[in-house]
Design a protein around this motif. Structure first.
Motif, PDB file in Angstrom:
ATOM      1  N   ARG A 193       1.945   4.481  -3.050  1.00 10.49           N
ATOM      2  CA  ARG A 193       1.414   5.014  -4.307  1.00 10.49           C
ATOM      3  C   ARG A 193       2.245   4.621  -5.526  1.00 10.49           C
ATOM      4  NH1 ARG A 193      -2.746   7.940  -2.765  1.00 10.49           N
ATOM      5  NH2 ARG A 193      -2.743   8.895  -0.683  1.00 10.49           N
ATOM      6  N   SER A 194       3.529   4.357  -5.332  1.00 11.71           N
ATOM      7  CA  SER A 194       4.377   3.962  -6.466  1.00 11.71           C
ATOM      8  C   SER A 194       5.250   2.773  -6.078  1.00 11.71           C
ATOM      9  CB  SER A 194       5.256   5.139  -6.916  1.00 11.71           C
ATOM     10  OG  SER A 194       4.470   6.224  -7.349  1.00 11.71           O
TER      11      SER A 194
ATOM     12  N   GLN B  80       0.798  -1.222   0.000  1.00 14.29           N
ATOM     13  CA  GLN B  80       0.000   0.000   0.000  1.00 14.29           C
ATOM     14  C   GLN B  80       0.841   1.287   0.000  1.00 14.29           C
ATOM     15  OE1 GLN B  80      -3.378  -0.186  -0.428  1.00 14.29           O
ATOM     16  NE2 GLN B  80      -2.858  -2.341  -0.718  1.00 14.29           N
TER      17      GLN B  80
ATOM     18  N   THR C 285      -0.899   4.768   0.751  1.00 15.83           N
ATOM     19  CA  THR C 285      -2.257   4.925   0.237  1.00 15.83           C
ATOM     20  C   THR C 285      -3.188   5.176   1.423  1.00 15.83           C
ATOM     21  OG1 THR C 285      -2.802   2.572   0.428  1.00 15.83           O
ATOM     22  CG2 THR C 285      -1.750   3.299  -1.631  1.00 15.83           C
TER      23      THR C 285
ATOM     24  N   GLY D 130       6.166   7.685  -2.952  1.00 21.24           N
ATOM     25  CA  GLY D 130       4.950   8.491  -3.030  1.00 21.24           C
ATOM     26  C   GLY D 130       4.112   8.516  -1.782  1.00 21.24           C
TER      27      GLY D 130
END
Length: 207
Positions: free
Chosen positions: A123-124, A121, A149, A146
Motif C-alpha cells: 500500500r505504501s 503490491q 494490496t 502498509g
C-alpha cells in the motif's frame, strides 16, 4: 547459644552467596544483545592505532567495500562488524610486517544512508530507513509499508541483494504465511535480516 549464633551466621553467608551467584547469571540487557552494526559502503571511519599517531587516518568505505590506509593500502571492511574490521586492519599491518602487535580502534564518524526499498503490491511502496544498531525483517518492512494490496502474491516476495563485489542474490520469502500464522510458514523466512540497499518486490498474483 554460641553454636546457634555460628549456625545463623553460616546460613546468612550461604544465602548471600547464592544471591550473588544468581545475579551473575542474570541475562544481559536487551541493548547488549542487539545486532552488532556492520560497516557498509560510504561509511566514514576513523582508524586509530595505539602509539602510532602517524598512521591515524579517516577513510570512507569505497564502492568495493575497502578503506585506504597508510602503508597497507586497501583493506576490505564492508559487511564486517566494527570489531571484525579492527581485526582486519590489525592483520593487514601485522601480515605486511609493518607492526608487530598493532592495537586498532575504529569509530564510525558518519553513517551511510541505511535504506531499503519495497516495490510492487504494497500500500505504501518506497524507501525505508533501517535502524543503526538493529535490523529489520521482510515481514516488518511489509508491515511498515502498509501491508499487501488485495492482488499481492505474498507467498513469493523477492529480496534482491547485491554485495560490494557485485554478486547478486535473490531470496524468495513466503511473507503471507508468516502474517497469517499458517502451519506451512517457514520460520527461517523471518530470520532473513534486510541489509542496506536491499530491494524487496511483491509481485501481483494471477486472478
Amino acid at each position: 547459644m554460641f553454636k546457634r549464633i555460628l549456625y545463623l551466621l553460616f546460613l546468612s553467608a550461604s544465602l548471600m552467596g547464592s544471591l550473588v551467584h544468581a545475579q551473575s547469571k542474570a541475562p544481559a540487557p536487551a541493548s547488549q544483545t542487539a545486532l552488532a552494526y556492520k560497516v557498509t559502503l560510504t561509511d566514514l571511519l576513523r582508524i586509530d592505532i595505539y602509539q602510532e599517531d602517524d598512521l591515524r587516518t579517516i577513510s570512507r568505505v569505497d564502492s568495493k567495500g575497502n578503506i585506504n590506509l597508510p602503508l597497507v593500502s586497501e583493506v576490505h571492511v564492508a559487511g564486517l562488524t566494527v570489531s571484525e574490521a579492527q581485526k582486519a586492519v590489525e592483520n593487514a599491518y601485522r601480515d605486511g610486517r609493518y607492526l608487530r602487535s598493532p592495537q586498532v580502534t575504529i569509530n564510525v564518524e558518519a553513517y551511510a544512508a541505511r535504506e531499503v526499498s519495497i516495490q510492487g503490491q504494497v500500500r505504501s511502496p518506497g524507501r525505508y530507513p533501517l535502524p543503526i544498531e538493529t535490523s529489520m525483517t521482510v515481514l516488518e518492512l511489509v508491515t511498515r509499508a502498509g501491508g499487501f494490496t488485495d492482488t499481492a502474491k505474498g507467498t513469493a516476495v523477492n529480496v534482491t541483494r547485491v554485495s560490494p563485489e557485485g554478486k547478486k542474490q535473490v531470496f524468495t520469502i513466503d511473507v503471507d504465511s508468516l502474517l497469517k500464522g499458517k502451519d506451512r510458514a517457514n520460520i527461517g523466512d523471518n530470520s532473513l535480516m534486510l541489509e542496506p540497499g536491499d530491494i524487496v518486490f511483491v509481485p501481483e498474483r494471477l486472478i
